[in-house]
Design an enzyme around this catalytic site. Structure first.
Site, PDB file in Angstrom:
ATOM      1  N   ALA A 185      21.708  24.664  16.578  1.00 28.38           N
ATOM      2  CA  ALA A 185      22.829  23.904  17.166  1.00 28.38           C
ATOM      3  C   ALA A 185      23.537  23.173  16.028  1.00 28.38           C
ATOM      4  O   ALA A 185      23.526  21.952  15.939  1.00 28.38           O
ATOM      5  CB  ALA A 185      22.301  22.937  18.219  1.00 28.38           C
ATOM      6  N   HIS A 236      32.390  -6.755  41.890  1.00 24.87           N
ATOM      7  CA  HIS A 236      31.053  -7.235  41.541  1.00 24.87           C
ATOM      8  C   HIS A 236      30.032  -6.545  42.447  1.00 24.87           C
ATOM      9  O   HIS A 236      30.287  -6.415  43.650  1.00 24.87           O
ATOM     10  CB  HIS A 236      30.987  -8.746  41.753  1.00 24.87           C
ATOM     11  N   THR A 286      33.414  29.624  27.976  1.00 24.42           N
ATOM     12  CA  THR A 286      32.250  28.852  27.532  1.00 24.42           C
ATOM     13  C   THR A 286      31.889  27.759  28.532  1.00 24.42           C
ATOM     14  O   THR A 286      30.722  27.596  28.888  1.00 24.42           O
ATOM     15  CB  THR A 286      32.542  28.215  26.155  1.00 24.42           C
ATOM     16  N   TYR A 311      26.052  16.780  19.706  1.00 24.52           N
ATOM     17  CA  TYR A 311      25.946  16.536  21.142  1.00 24.52           C
ATOM     18  C   TYR A 311      25.255  17.675  21.893  1.00 24.52           C
ATOM     19  O   TYR A 311      24.508  17.425  22.848  1.00 24.52           O
ATOM     20  CB  TYR A 311      27.315  16.183  21.752  1.00 24.52           C
ATOM     21  N   ALA A 315      39.472  42.309  22.453  1.00 27.83           N
ATOM     22  CA  ALA A 315      40.820  42.531  21.904  1.00 27.83           C
ATOM     23  C   ALA A 315      40.815  42.287  20.399  1.00 27.83           C
ATOM     24  O   ALA A 315      40.067  41.441  19.907  1.00 27.83           O
ATOM     25  CB  ALA A 315      41.800  41.572  22.567  1.00 27.83           C
TER      26      ALA A 315
END
Ligand SMILES: Cc1cc2nc3c(=O)[nH]c(=O)nc-3n(C[C@H](O)[C@H](O)[C@H](O)COP(=O)(O)OP(=O)(O)OC[C@H]3O[C@@H](n4cnc5c(N)ncnc54)[C@H](O)[C@@H]3O)c2cc1C
Length: 454
Positions: free
Chosen positions: A262, A438, A39, A177, A113
């Protein structure tokens, strides 16, 4: 029947366990029905982050005006963005397959499988068994039984990422998300985006300040319907009409050329017939694992999304490391998810580690809060950022309990807090005592921790 020392089912995160097994001299089988890389590489983290960079590039042109520069956004070759992403990532997956086909001690089965018993699967008609089995077969988009959904040509995230033609309009069901990242991409490209979410805010699992802050930003960019449960989907004039209702029974109907579902992800335990192996599942169908990622069956372990412990690529990778020790090197190694971070790659981004304020409240834990606006820091000002903050949650004795951020590049900024929390002994003072260069964006982290009153 072919017999091996180690069988790994799933070539996503699991491919690393198989490679480590083969490298250690174990006769190893790896089964993958799709592209190697799973994925994340093929239809998750990688493609989504690649297309989001294109969205950011477009938005940078739009923002040039802020810096007194006239810039006109020309044509965006949408198909070229997708083609390039496909070519790059497809090449990586193909390269991986080539390497694995030549790898010593490794046999690659490119087929589906299914378990027949606890350490045997059938792959393309052949029985394959092993002394040790690692189940890493992942998850897939959850498509709930919404009225009419089957009658329309809906997309999931995998389809949406490879859509060759940019839709004029898009309705996204769900506001988690994956929904907001894809929503950000498409709206930046010029698609009219509508998001319909059942909870009261987008990304509802984030700390409340982050989810509310992001929801406001999204609402200023496109249509957002929170607190609306999708009840029905129907074909409409070549597109789709989505019906949703509030708890009070108020209804809306929104239309779009395309619809993206989603609404979460479900484990692939059913299609792999994990139950035939007698492996215990939880009530949502994920494989139950202990602290060693062992399942209820001897010499069978599970990792990644299918075990449902965290469901991130980095948590799967971490589990892989631990499991390689346990399974390949016979050195039982526990998993410890302390300070597991996460990030969402919209602009502005979101990132978090540890508990949210809502979780602390629910647990009745005492806490103090420190915050810092990111636009209020020198770098935030220089970058002319419009949004963003760092929020720290600490125990009264200075222990860091959580940190949540909304803003430009916070996916990177979060990591100093992750290191501190992972060490377990660092306190708020360890961050404030650390000299931050900084004027980096991370000065906002230092100032937020400095804002915590102990
Ligand atoms: C759009 C999107 C964006 C994401 N973005 C991020 C992000 O930014 N950061 C992050 O950390 N995570 C992200 N994720 C989540 C992340 O991709 C997953 O958590 C992670 O890839 C899971 O890895 P896995 O190895 O468990 O499963 P997978 O990578 O899915 O691997 C499982 C493999 O098993 C194979 N398989 C399944 N069943 C069988 C079978 N019966 N026979 C043979 N093979 C089988 C599948 O083909 C698959 O390749 C995202 C996910 C999506 C969908």
């Amino acid at each position: 029947m072919s017999e091996y020392d180690l069988l790994v089912i799933g070539g996503g995160t699991g491919n690393n366990v198989a490679a480590a097994g083969a490298d250690a001299g174990l006769d190893t089988a790896l089964v993958e029905k799709g592209k190697l890389g799973g994925t994340c590489l093929n239809r998750g983290c990688n493609p989504s982050k690649m297309v989001i960079q294109a969205a950011n590039a477009v938005n940078n042109v739009r923002d040039a005006e802020k810096f007194h520069t006239e810039a006109t956004l020309g044509e965006t070759d949408y198909a070229a963005i997708i083609d390039e992403m496909d070519e790059v990532l497809g090449g990586i997956a193909d390269g991986m397959e080539e390497r694995y086909r030549e790898k010593e001690n490794l046999t690659l089965y490119k087929d589906h499988a299914e378990f027949v018993d606890e350490r045997t699967v059938v792959v393309g008609g052949e029985e394959v068994s092993a002394e040790k089995v690692v189940v890493a077969a992942g998850s897939r988009p959850l498509v709930p039984p919404i009225d009419g959904l089957d009658e329309v040509d809906y997309m999931t995230s995998a389809d949406a990422l490879y859509l060759r033609e940019q839709p004029d309009s898009l309705v996204i069901l769900g506001g988690g998300y994956i929904a907001v990242e894809l929503g950000y991409f498409f709206e930046s490209m010029g698609t009219e985006v509508t998001i319909v979410e059942m909870m009261d805010s987008l990304v509802p699992r984030e700390d409340g300040a982050v989810s509310e802050g992001f929801t406001e930003i999204a609402e200023s960019r496109h249509d957002v319907y929170t607190g609306h449960r999708v009840t029905e989907v129907e074909p409409d004039d070549g597109g789709v009409q989505v019906h949703a209702e509030t708890e009070d029974g108020d209804t809306i109907a929104v239309g779009g050329e395309e619809v993206l579902v989603a609404l979460g992800r479900r484990p692939n335990t059913d299609t792999l017939d994990v139950e035939a192996a007698g492996i215990e599942l939880d009530d949502r169908g994920f494989i139950e694992t202990d602290e060693y990622l062992a399942t209820s069956e001897e010499n069978v372990w599970a990792l990644g999304d299918i075990a449902g412990n965290q469901m991130f690529k980095h948590s799967g990778d971490y589990e892989t490391q631990q499991l390689v020790e346990t399974v390949v090197h016979d050195n039982p190694t526990e998993v410890d998810y302390t300070a597991m971070p996460h990030a969402i790659f919209t602009e502005p981004q979101m990132a978090g580690v540890g508990k949210t304020e809502e979780e602390l409240e629910e647990a009745g834990e005492e806490y103090v809060v420190g915050t810092q606006s990111i636009p209020g820091t020198p770098m935030g000002r220089a970058k002319k950022l419009d949004h963003g903050f760092v929020k720290v949650l600490a125990a009264p004795d200075g222990e860091i309990l959580g940190c949540h951020m909304l803003g430009h590049e916070v996916s990177t900024m979060i990591h100093e807090v992750v290191v501190a929390m992972r060490r377990g002994e660092d306190t708020v003072e360890d961050i404030t005592d650390t000299i931050h260069a900084h004027p980096t964006l991370n000065k906002a982290v230092e100032y937020a921790f400095g804002d915590v009153e102990l």
